[in-house]
Design a protein around this motif. Structure first.
Motif, short mmCIF file in Angstrom:
data_model
loop_
_atom_site.label_atom_id
_atom_site.label_comp_id
_atom_site.label_asym_id
_atom_site.label_seq_id
_atom_site.Cartn_x
_atom_site.Cartn_y
_atom_site.Cartn_z
N ARG A 152 0.94 -1.24 -0.01
CA ARG A 152 0.15 0.10 0.18
C ARG A 152 0.87 1.23 -0.29
O ARG A 152 0.46 2.17 0.05
CB ARG A 152 -1.00 -0.10 1.32
CG ARG A 152 -1.54 -1.04 0.97
CD ARG A 152 -3.30 -1.08 1.85
NE ARG A 152 -4.11 -2.00 1.76
CZ ARG A 152 -4.72 -2.01 1.36
NH1 ARG A 152 -4.89 -1.47 0.45
NH2 ARG A 152 -5.95 -3.46 0.94
N SER A 153 1.70 1.21 0.25
CA SER A 153 3.34 2.73 0.37
C SER A 153 3.44 3.08 -1.52
O SER A 153 4.26 3.47 -1.78
CB SER A 153 4.22 2.32 0.92
OG SER A 153 5.02 1.15 0.47
N VAL A 154 3.30 1.70 -2.53
CA VAL A 154 3.83 2.21 -3.47
C VAL A 154 2.73 2.41 -4.13
O VAL A 154 1.92 3.33 -4.06
CB VAL A 154 3.14 0.81 -4.09
CG1 VAL A 154 3.32 0.95 -5.73
CG2 VAL A 154 4.12 -0.73 -4.80
N LEU A 255 8.73 -9.60 -9.74
CA LEU A 255 7.89 -7.95 -10.13
C LEU A 255 6.58 -7.27 -10.73
O LEU A 255 7.06 -6.96 -11.42
CB LEU A 255 9.29 -7.37 -9.77
CG LEU A 255 9.36 -5.80 -8.84
CD1 LEU A 255 10.60 -5.77 -7.78
CD2 LEU A 255 9.34 -4.83 -10.40
N ASP A 256 5.95 -7.02 -9.95
CA ASP A 256 4.84 -5.92 -11.15
C ASP A 256 4.70 -4.97 -10.64
O ASP A 256 4.53 -4.76 -9.03
CB ASP A 256 4.14 -7.15 -11.78
CG ASP A 256 3.50 -6.22 -12.54
OD1 ASP A 256 4.05 -6.10 -13.40
OD2 ASP A 256 2.66 -5.73 -13.05
N LEU A 257 4.08 -3.57 -10.69
CA LEU A 257 3.57 -2.92 -10.34
C LEU A 257 1.38 -2.61 -10.28
O LEU A 257 1.59 -2.24 -9.83
CB LEU A 257 3.82 -1.63 -11.20
CG LEU A 257 3.11 -0.14 -10.67
CD1 LEU A 257 3.48 0.57 -9.12
CD2 LEU A 257 3.43 1.07 -11.98
N SER A 258 1.02 -3.68 -10.66
CA SER A 258 -0.46 -4.74 -11.09
C SER A 258 -0.24 -5.21 -9.66
O SER A 258 0.20 -6.10 -9.58
CB SER A 258 -0.69 -4.79 -12.35
OG SER A 258 -1.82 -4.86 -11.28
N PRO A 259 -0.68 -5.30 -8.19
CA PRO A 259 -1.32 -6.00 -7.50
C PRO A 259 -2.02 -7.05 -7.81
O PRO A 259 -2.82 -8.27 -7.24
CB PRO A 259 -1.45 -4.96 -6.17
CG PRO A 259 -2.78 -3.88 -6.55
CD PRO A 259 -1.28 -3.61 -8.13
N TYR A 260 -2.86 -6.71 -9.03
CA TYR A 260 -3.94 -7.49 -9.21
C TYR A 260 -3.75 -8.58 -10.57
O TYR A 260 -3.85 -9.55 -10.30
CB TYR A 260 -5.26 -6.57 -10.26
CG TYR A 260 -5.96 -5.42 -9.97
CD1 TYR A 260 -7.20 -5.53 -8.39
CD2 TYR A 260 -5.47 -4.03 -9.13
CE1 TYR A 260 -7.83 -4.65 -8.17
CE2 TYR A 260 -6.10 -3.20 -8.75
CZ TYR A 260 -7.05 -3.76 -8.11
OH TYR A 260 -7.76 -2.84 -7.19
N ALA A 284 5.66 -3.11 -6.59
CA ALA A 284 6.61 -2.57 -6.45
C ALA A 284 7.05 -2.01 -8.13
O ALA A 284 6.68 -2.79 -8.87
CB ALA A 284 8.12 -3.03 -6.53
N LYS A 285 8.11 -0.68 -8.37
CA LYS A 285 8.46 -0.40 -9.12
C LYS A 285 9.52 -0.85 -10.29
O LYS A 285 9.80 -1.21 -8.60
CB LYS A 285 8.19 1.49 -8.94
CG LYS A 285 7.30 2.19 -8.72
CD LYS A 285 7.31 3.74 -8.62
CE LYS A 285 6.61 4.18 -7.94
NZ LYS A 285 6.76 5.83 -7.77
N GLY A 286 9.56 -0.72 -11.19
CA GLY A 286 10.86 -1.29 -11.49
C GLY A 286 12.52 -1.28 -11.29
O GLY A 286 12.80 -1.38 -11.06
#
Length: 315
Positions: A152-154, A255-260, A284-286
């Motif tokens: 949730r901090s992303v 690693l990906d930016l979408s939690p879905y 997380a962000k790449g």
């Protein structure tokens, strides 16, 4: 083994690899421009071997660490496609007309809906059960994976909050995540149109990528072992699972930016065959992974850079 860090950049089945010696301090959590500078710096990176002749089988020579003798390794066939920019792309009268049309929101909504159903119907004509695959995910227990995945901090970049791929919320939606694997299969068939089946298209597309990694590893690392792998922009984990299957003794992280997307990846992985080292999923962000420097032997950006440059063009 973290003596060499391989960075694999893949776009539509063609891989470009660079190797960075361990004497350099390559921080995966550094900004993206710093990572790019490390990869491209003259003298610090060793370029991939010259491409083999088109359509031919080729072999590389690898030194056997125990005897010093050279061993020949056959890596299979390889056909490079011709890239052509669509007529509506770039700075042309047609592209400006397309941009003007899609900037009109009511028309854009109609075009988006039509494009979406065209994608689905084309996929299903190619024996990809798009709606069936999506329904299976959406009616599953995938939603329970979100709490263990989401960071949730992303803070999402502005571009990531825009509509993308005919989804109003881009990749931040369950529908996009549920349909991602079918879309990936459709992309493979489009990239390899002469393949006799979706499975064959996937094997060719992913096989070229994995062979490029294998070729580079044999040429530059000889007897060293790939122990830790990071797949950046892993989506729903298709490329991540291919890496885990190719290197079964390695610890693999997606690693990906979408939690879905990551929730779907974790859901599917839990229902697959158990692995010695279960795949770890990170939200997380790449360009800001939060991971320690020099903590992976292989870093993959599979089918990610082409999308990144598409965003730059749109911006």
């Amino acid at each position: 083994m973290h003596g060499n860090v391989f960075v694999v950049v893949t776009c539509h089945g063609v891989s470009q690899l660079q190797t960075q010696r361990s004497s350099e301090n390559m921080a995966l959590s550094s900004p993206l421009q710093n990572l790019s500078a490390v990869i491209s710096a003259s003298g610090n990176a060793t370029a991939a071997a010259a491409r083999p002749p088109r359509g031919r089988h080729w072999a590389v020579r690898a030194a056997a660490s125990d005897t010093g003798a050279a061993a020949s390794v056959q890596l299979g066939g390889y056909e490079e496609g011709k890239l052509e920019r669509p007529k509506w792309a770039g700075e042309t009268p047609l592209s400006r007309l397309v941009q003007a049309l899609i900037s009109f929101k009511p028309l854009y909504s109609v075009l988006k809906l039509g494009a979406r159903w065209a994608l689905i119907s084309t996929a299903e004509k190619n024996n990809i059960p798009w709606r069936e695959m999506a329904k299976e995910i959406l009616e599953s227990e995938v939603y329970g994976e979100m709490d263990s995945i989401q960071n949730r901090s992303v803070v999402y970049p502005d571009y990531y909050l825009n509509p993308f791929h005919a989804y109003d919320d881009g990749n931040l939606t369950w529908l996009a995540a549920a349909e991602a694997e079918a879309a990936t299969m459709s992309m493979a068939k489009r990239a390899i149109p002469d393949a006799s089946s979706i499975d064959e298209a996937n094997q060719i597309l992913r096989g070229n990528w994995l062979r490029a990694i294998e070729h580079h590893h044999i040429q530059y690392s000889k007897s060293s072992v790939i122990d830790d792998i990071l797949d950046i922009g892993c989506s729903v984990g298709v490329s991540t699972r291919y890496l885990a299957d190719k290197f079964p003794t390695a610890k693999v992280t997606g690693l990906d930016l979408s939690p879905y997307f990551l929730a779907v990846a974790q859901h599917k992985e839990k229902r697959g065959m158990p692995r010695k080292f279960p795949i770890r999923w990170i939200h997380a962000k790449g360009e800001d992974t939060g991971l320690p420097s020099i903590s992976f032997d292989l870093v993959s950006f599979a089918f990610l850079v082409c999308l990144f440059f598409s965003y730059l063009v749109l911006l």
